[in-house]
Scaffold this active site. Structure first.
Site, PDB file in Angstrom:
ATOM      1  N   ARG A   1       7.124   2.861 -13.342  1.00  0.00           N
ATOM      2  CA  ARG A   1       8.505   3.222 -13.682  1.00  0.00           C
ATOM      3  C   ARG A   1       9.397   2.055 -14.085  1.00  0.00           C
ATOM      4  O   ARG A   1      10.570   2.251 -14.408  1.00  0.00           O
ATOM      5  CB  ARG A   1       9.133   3.990 -12.519  1.00  0.00           C
ATOM      6  CG  ARG A   1       8.404   5.307 -12.312  1.00  0.00           C
ATOM      7  CD  ARG A   1       9.040   6.153 -11.250  1.00  0.00           C
ATOM      8  NE  ARG A   1      10.417   6.517 -11.586  1.00  0.00           N
ATOM      9  CZ  ARG A   1      11.199   7.234 -10.786  1.00  0.00           C
ATOM     10  NH1 ARG A   1      10.751   7.619  -9.624  1.00  0.00           N
ATOM     11  NH2 ARG A   1      12.425   7.547 -11.142  1.00  0.00           N
TER      12      ARG A   1
ATOM     13  N   PRO B   1       6.886   1.570  -1.443  1.00  0.00           N
ATOM     14  CA  PRO B   1       6.342   0.667  -0.420  1.00  0.00           C
ATOM     15  C   PRO B   1       7.443   0.141   0.515  1.00  0.00           C
ATOM     16  O   PRO B   1       8.489  -0.301   0.050  1.00  0.00           O
ATOM     17  CB  PRO B   1       5.733  -0.490  -1.213  1.00  0.00           C
ATOM     18  CG  PRO B   1       5.848  -0.137  -2.642  1.00  0.00           C
ATOM     19  CD  PRO B   1       6.741   1.035  -2.794  1.00  0.00           C
ATOM     20  N   GLU B   2       7.208   0.241   1.828  1.00  0.00           N
ATOM     21  CA  GLU B   2       8.122  -0.298   2.827  1.00  0.00           C
ATOM     22  C   GLU B   2       7.392  -1.439   3.546  1.00  0.00           C
ATOM     23  O   GLU B   2       6.323  -1.854   3.118  1.00  0.00           O
ATOM     24  CB  GLU B   2       8.548   0.813   3.796  1.00  0.00           C
ATOM     25  CG  GLU B   2       9.233   1.987   3.071  1.00  0.00           C
ATOM     26  CD  GLU B   2       9.646   3.139   3.981  1.00  0.00           C
ATOM     27  OE1 GLU B   2       9.913   2.890   5.163  1.00  0.00           O
ATOM     28  OE2 GLU B   2       9.689   4.279   3.508  1.00  0.00           O
TER      29      GLU B   2
END
Ligand SMILES: [Zn+2]
Length: 269
Positions: A109, A2-3
């Site tokens: 993760r 996500p940016e």
């Protein structure tokens, strides 16, 4: 990963769905995602607090609580924040909200980070963040000023959060393609015209990313658990070997600072 546009989309979703809701209970399924304070205190301080507002700085989301605390989420690689009527199977932390629904914090993760702090702007990595690319203060003049001091290659520099906040691998590639600039160009060698163009294309791709509710090239989903649509409009990211949308030349891919980087060898100079 996500940016800025993805985090901004989640922020807007949470304002609509979660603002004003009270945290009735906190379920910690994997304490590893909680960086501070200790899980017991984290739970104690969250319980009973109401969500007042949702703020963003770069790729960081800060949730303002009625208790005076801020719940700060850094989604990193695979973090998700999903408001849902059900508890997500993969959730690491679940906030049980008034009204009966849940705010699920997923992170496959385990690189994502949650912090509960009273002054989030004082966090060291927040203080080190560069300017917000969509704010008024970020003018072409300001961009030129910070660029000319840098000898680094332009693409990894755009991704450096202390240089500009919020841009990652995807939007850096798209902005450089739209500006016609090679990702390997040294920042201080860009001409005035190119700096102006790049300043405009950075804002354009970020705004479009928000308009299309983010890019779901990996596991990104918005605050309601749905994918975005900007990845359907990408011009260069992930298009290695495919014809350039402008000139039909095959898109090339190189490794730049450890990150795969696509560009058109003809359109980008
Ligand atoms: Zn081309």
């Amino acid at each position: 990963m996500p940016e800025l546009p993805e985090v901004e989309t989640i922020r807007r979703d949470l304002i609509r769905d979660v603002k004003g809701k009270r945290i009735k209970d906190v379920e910690i399924l994997n304490p590893k995602v909680i960086k501070e304070p200790k899980p017991v205190e984290f739970k104690k301080r969250l319980k009973g607090a109401t969500f007042k507002d949702f703020l963003r700085r770069g790729k960081l989301l800060a949730m303002e609580l009625s208790s005076g605390d801020y719940l700060v989420a850094h989604l990193r690689m695979t973090g998700q924040l999903i408001y849902s009527a059900k508890k997500e199977e993969k959730a690491r932390v679940i906030l049980c909200l008034s009204g009966g629904n849940y705010l699920n914090f997923n992170d496959q993760r385990l690189f994502a980070e949650l912090r509960l702090v009273c002054d989030w702007q004082k966090l060291k990595f927040v203080q080190e963040l560069g300017p917000e690319p969509l704010e008024k203060e970020f003018t072409a003049q300001k961009f030129k000023q910070i660029l000319t001091a840098k000898k680094a290659k332009i693409k990894p520099l755009l991704m450096d959060q202390t240089f500009i906040a919020g841009i990652g691998n995807l939007y850096a590639q798209e902005a450089l393609f739209s500006a016609g600039i090679l990702p390997t160009r040294p920042a201080n060698k860009l001409k005035d015209k190119e700096i102006k163009k790049l300043h405009a294309t950075i804002q354009k791709v970020l705004r479009e990313g928000i308009r299309y509710r983010g890019s779901s090239v990996d596991n990104y989903v918005n605050g309601r658990g749905n994918p975005g649509a900007y990845h359907l409009r990408l011009k260069v990211y992930g298009r290695e070997g495919k014809p350039c949308v402008k000139c039909k030349t095959k898109i090339k891919k190189i490794n730049l600072g450890g990150r795969g980087t696509c560009f058109c060898p003809k359109c980008q100079k």
